[in-house]
Scaffold this motif. Structure first.
Motif, short mmCIF file in Angstrom:
data_model
loop_
_atom_site.label_atom_id
_atom_site.label_comp_id
_atom_site.label_asym_id
_atom_site.label_seq_id
_atom_site.Cartn_x
_atom_site.Cartn_y
_atom_site.Cartn_z
N ALA A 136 -4.17 -6.09 1.19
CA ALA A 136 -2.86 -6.71 0.93
C ALA A 136 -1.96 -6.44 2.13
O ALA A 136 -2.19 -5.52 2.91
CB ALA A 136 -2.25 -6.15 -0.34
N SER A 137 -0.93 -7.24 2.28
CA SER A 137 0.00 -7.04 3.40
C SER A 137 1.37 -6.54 2.94
O SER A 137 2.16 -6.07 3.75
CB SER A 137 0.17 -8.36 4.18
OG SER A 137 0.71 -9.37 3.34
N HIS A 138 1.63 -6.61 1.64
CA HIS A 138 2.96 -6.27 1.14
C HIS A 138 2.82 -5.80 -0.30
O HIS A 138 2.08 -6.37 -1.09
CB HIS A 138 3.86 -7.51 1.20
CG HIS A 138 5.25 -7.27 0.71
ND1 HIS A 138 5.62 -7.43 -0.61
CD2 HIS A 138 6.37 -6.88 1.36
CE1 HIS A 138 6.91 -7.16 -0.73
NE2 HIS A 138 7.39 -6.82 0.44
N ILE A 139 3.53 -4.71 -0.65
CA ILE A 139 3.53 -4.25 -2.04
C ILE A 139 4.96 -4.04 -2.52
O ILE A 139 5.88 -3.81 -1.72
CB ILE A 139 2.73 -2.93 -2.21
CG1 ILE A 139 3.31 -1.81 -1.34
CG2 ILE A 139 1.26 -3.13 -1.92
CD1 ILE A 139 3.94 -0.71 -2.13
N LYS A 140 5.12 -4.14 -3.83
CA LYS A 140 6.41 -3.89 -4.47
C LYS A 140 6.15 -3.11 -5.75
O LYS A 140 5.25 -3.46 -6.52
CB LYS A 140 7.12 -5.21 -4.78
CG LYS A 140 8.59 -5.04 -5.18
CD LYS A 140 9.28 -6.40 -5.22
CE LYS A 140 10.77 -6.26 -5.46
NZ LYS A 140 11.46 -7.59 -5.46
N ILE A 141 6.89 -2.03 -5.95
CA ILE A 141 6.69 -1.15 -7.09
C ILE A 141 8.00 -1.05 -7.88
O ILE A 141 9.04 -0.70 -7.31
CB ILE A 141 6.25 0.26 -6.65
CG1 ILE A 141 5.02 0.18 -5.73
CG2 ILE A 141 5.96 1.14 -7.85
CD1 ILE A 141 4.68 1.50 -5.06
N HIS A 142 7.95 -1.36 -9.16
CA HIS A 142 9.10 -1.24 -10.06
C HIS A 142 8.86 -0.09 -11.03
O HIS A 142 7.74 0.10 -11.49
CB HIS A 142 9.31 -2.53 -10.86
CG HIS A 142 9.82 -3.69 -10.07
ND1 HIS A 142 8.99 -4.54 -9.39
CD2 HIS A 142 11.09 -4.12 -9.84
CE1 HIS A 142 9.71 -5.46 -8.79
NE2 HIS A 142 10.99 -5.24 -9.04
N GLY A 143 9.94 0.62 -11.39
CA GLY A 143 9.80 1.67 -12.37
C GLY A 143 11.13 2.18 -12.88
O GLY A 143 12.16 2.03 -12.22
N GLU A 144 11.10 2.80 -14.06
CA GLU A 144 12.28 3.39 -14.70
C GLU A 144 11.98 4.86 -14.95
O GLU A 144 11.03 5.20 -15.65
CB GLU A 144 12.56 2.68 -16.03
CG GLU A 144 13.77 3.22 -16.77
CD GLU A 144 15.09 2.74 -16.19
OE1 GLU A 144 16.01 3.57 -16.03
OE2 GLU A 144 15.20 1.54 -15.90
N ASN A 145 12.76 5.76 -14.32
CA ASN A 145 12.53 7.20 -14.46
C ASN A 145 11.06 7.55 -14.20
O ASN A 145 10.38 8.18 -15.02
CB ASN A 145 12.93 7.67 -15.86
CG ASN A 145 14.41 7.45 -16.12
OD1 ASN A 145 15.23 7.65 -15.23
ND2 ASN A 145 14.75 7.03 -17.32
#
Length: 269
Positions: free
Chosen positions: A217-226
């Motif tokens: 992959a060339s790009h990652i995005k990580i979402h999270g709460e606490n």
């Protein structure tokens, strides 16, 4: 994108670990050959520590979040690795070292990562670097708190210059996101809560104790709460590999030479 479930193992003299690289479901992720989490409030899980043992052909990175370890090696280096600090050791042609808990009670929480060395650097002189917490830059952005051990993020650069470019970051997410251009092999280990990881390869939800492996992959995005993750990335070496315990070399002849050197006492000379 692959989800790797952590496996409970014992290593050293009997330390309980959560291992996500060097297990049946993921032997390695070039150039990474081991990732362990040691995390417990129970002294019996970690008291035995890691008595003196050899390494050759790799770099070992120990990142301590809570608690402390004492360290000493056959090159005369010694110290106390405390909360928020990092020990980055280049084993190179050979070193013996031990890591023992410097505490009898409380939480011990940290990680060890093995990074393979390219063939041309396998037999370099060993090197030891102790990085203090205040040397590690911290970036607050997009609802995330990012500690940069190695690599660059948002114009901040980590304190380590390794033999191959490596990104190593501790990312805490508070309802926000972390995104980055990534190298060819990317590891997202979730240490707290759960997160959603997205890339052009797809989307995956991961919980604490598990690893997301992303390749090409060339790009990652990580979402999270606490929640929190270790983000680790590098380009694969794509070289032949021979491995035996704490030795990672390119050929079996080199492994046999490492064993002979260890047995005859010339290993770290």
């Amino acid at each position: 994108m692959k989800l790797i479930k952590g496996e409970r193992v014992k290593d050293g003299a009997g330390v309980n670990l959560n291992r996500v690289i060097a297990i049946s479901s993921l032997d390695h992720a070039d150039p990474f050959f081991l990732l362990d989490e040691f995390r417990s409030n129970d002294n019996s899980d970690y008291a035995a520590g890691f008595p003196m043992h050899p390494h050759r052909g790799i770099e070992t990175i120990t990142y301590m979040i809570e608690g402390s370890f004492t360290h000493r090696d056959s090159k005369g280096n010694e110290g106390n690795l405390k909360s928020g600090e990092v020990q980055w050791m280049t084993a190179g042609k050979g070193i013996l070292h031990e890591e023992m808990p410097a505490m009898e009670n409380g939480q011990l929480w940290g990680y060890q990562l093995w990074v393979n060395l390219p063939a041309k650097y396998k037999m370099v002189e060993p090197k030891y670097r102790h990085i203090k917490a205040e040397e590690i830059p911290q970036v607050l952005k997009n609802g995330s708190d990012v500690k940069i051990i190695a690599g660059a993020y948002d114009n901040a650069v980590g304190p380590i210059k390794s033999y191959i470019p490596v990104d190593y970051m501790d990312v805490r997410l508070n309802g926000g996101f972390f995104e980055k251009e990534t190298r060819e092999t990317a590891l997202i280990y979730v240490h707290s809560g759960k997160v959603t990881v997205s890339s052009e390869e797809g989307k995956l939800e991961i919980e604490a104790g598990d690893l997301c492996l992303i390749e090409r992959a060339s790009h990652i995005k990580i979402h999270g709460e606490n929640s929190g993750v270790l983000y680790i990335s590098a380009d694969p070496l794509k070289e032949p590999v021979a491995r035996y315990g704490p030795f990672v070399m390119n050929t079996m002849d080199e492994i046999l030479k490492a064993i002979d050197d260890f047995n005859d006492g010339s290993f770290d000379k």
